[in-house]
Design an enzyme around this catalytic site. Structure first.
Site: not given
Ligand code: HEM
Ligand SMILES: *[C@@H]1O[C@H](CO)[C@@H](O)[C@H](O)[C@H]1NC(C)=O
Ligand SMILES: *[C@@H]1O[C@H](CO)[C@@H](O)[C@H](O)[C@H]1NC(C)=O
Ligand SMILES: *[C@@H]1O[C@H](CO)[C@@H](O)[C@H](O)[C@H]1NC(C)=O
Ligand SMILES: *[C@@H]1O[C@H](CO)[C@@H](O)[C@H](O)[C@H]1NC(C)=O
Ligand SMILES: *[C@@H]1O[C@H](CO)[C@@H](O)[C@H](O)[C@H]1NC(C)=O
Length: 328
Positions: A65, A69, A73, A75, A77, A79, A97, A166, A196
């Site tokens: 997950r 995420h 957001v 790419g 990277d 982040s 989050n 989403p 899932h």
């Protein structure tokens, strides 16, 4: 004669440069680290991840997950791994989050990798590899190929999350649009939703379907009524915000095609976004195909490679972070 020589040289130069920027140097690629000063990086990350997964059957779900995420957001990277600096919230502080976990595991892997070969292996690659390895542990083989060579970004903003991820209340058109914005099609949307099959959710992501679907104290008619009753027992209204339930009941640590079976045969998709996959005829065709483990594994692997290549920083862009929580 001389001009011919110059031309030959130019053609040669183009071929060499072309070979460097295209072909072999394409990133991400298979075994990127083989030709670096950290040739065993991928093996090392797998060994560490497997030793952790042995003691935590939920690790695969957590890391998968976080990787998702991350990629959606800005790419893939890393982040999502950055802690907030000053007063501006980073991605991990954003509302969706909720309950992201596994950050300390990434920290530990990074520390061990840095000890062996400092400054070579990106946090973005460590996240992609460890998510794959943790999910794969029960199978003792890699369930999908992870191309490597990602660089780490230096920006993480909670405000970037909105619109890129989403929500569990999304309808089919919204899911399709958000995935399409990332270069992912309906095949990918359905296959990746199969993630899932492992993991848990907090009550808040679906409780509206149980108690007050249209604001009249009603239930979501698209949710299996028997299943809804058992969910109400686990998640009474109002629910303890700490309670979690398995998304794929009785099978939430087993990575398999059961998600698709109970979704289409028993109306047991937990989120509206899961149930929404039944509202499109192309999507339903894919769901039916993915009910077989073998097909699910093949298609999930393909889509994970696409997801793992979203908006990558490569070459001179980005950096190799020393600590996954802070930019260098
Ligand atoms: C299609 C749109 C998606 C939506 C709306 C969605 C939404 C959610 C929500 C609401 C949760 C529960 C969070 C919580 O309350 O703790 C969750 C859990 C999870 N999601 Fe998704 N998700 C989507 C797609 C994906 C994709 C593409 C992946 C990975 C490829 C993924 C992997 C997971 C995993 C593994 C968990 C369980 C995490 C854990 O047990 O710690 N999801 N998702
Ligand atoms: C998620 O965001 C909330 C604030 O919305 C914050 O309190 C929490 O620490 C964040 N979770 C993680 C894992 O960073
Ligand atoms: C149900 O939703 C309506 C409209 O949003 C709201 O006014 C009402 O208080 C809700 N009822 C419960 C029990 O949450
Ligand atoms: C939820 O968990 C937090 C942190 O462990 C705890 O402080 C809080 O009391 C819990 N809330 C409930 C309602 O149990
Ligand atoms: C609801 O789930 C039960 C099993 O828990 C199953 O027997 C039944 O067929 C399902 N109903 C629908 C409408 O899918
Ligand atoms: C952040 O990364 C970008 C792109 O790699 C770079 O141009 C910029 O200088 C970096 N900024 C900081 C503050 O490190």
């Amino acid at each position: 004669m001389r001009s011919q020589l110059v031309l030959t040289c130019l053609v040669f130069l183009c071929l060499v440069l072309g070979g460097v920027t295209g072909g072999a140097a394409k990133v991400p690629r298979k075994n990127f680290y083989k030709s670096t000063r950290c040739p065993n990086a991928e093996q090392l990350i797998r060994d560490i991840t497997w030793s952790k997964a042995k003691n935590d059957a939920t690790l695969g779900a957590k890391l998968l997950r976080v990787h998702y995420h991350d990629c959606f957001v800005r790419g893939c990277d890393a982040s999502i791994l950055l802690d907030k600096v000053g007063t501006v919230d980073s991605e991990k502080e954003a509302r969706p989050n909720l309950s992201l976990a596994g950050f300390e595991v990434i920290d530990d892997i990074k520390k061990q990798v840095e000890a062996k070969c400092p400054g070579i292996v990106s946090c973005a690659d460590i996240l992609a590899l460890s998510a794959r390895d943790a999910v794969s542990f029960p199978f003792k083989t890699s369930m999908w190929e992870v191309d490597t060579g990602r660089k780490d970004g230096n920006i993480s903003l909670a405000s970037d999350v909105n619109g890129n991820l989403p929500s569990p209340f999304s309808d089919f058109a919204t899911l399709k649009q958000i995935f399409s914005n990332k270069g992912l099609n309906v095949d990918d949307l359905v296959a990746l939703s199969g993630a899932h099959t492992i993991g848990v959710s907090h009550c808040g992501a679906f409780s509206r379907r149980l108690f007050n679907f249209t604001g009249k104290g009603d239930m979501d008619p698209s949710l299996n009524a028997t299943y809804a009753e058992s969910l109400k027992k686990l998640c009474p209204n109002p629910a303890n915000p700490n309670t979690t339930v398995e998304m794929d009941p009785l099978s939430s640590t087993s990575f398999d095609s059961n998600y698709f079976n109970i979704l289409i045969n028993q109306n047991k998709g937990l989120f509206q976004s899961d149930a929404a996959l039944l509202n499109d005829k192309d999507s339903v065709i894919v769901i039916k195909k993915l009910q077989k483990d073998k097909t699910f594994f093949v298609e999930f692997a393909k889509s994970m490679q696409k997801m793992g290549a979203i908006q990558l920083l490569t070459g001179n862009a980005g950096e190799i972070r020393k600590n996954c929580r802070v930019k260098n």
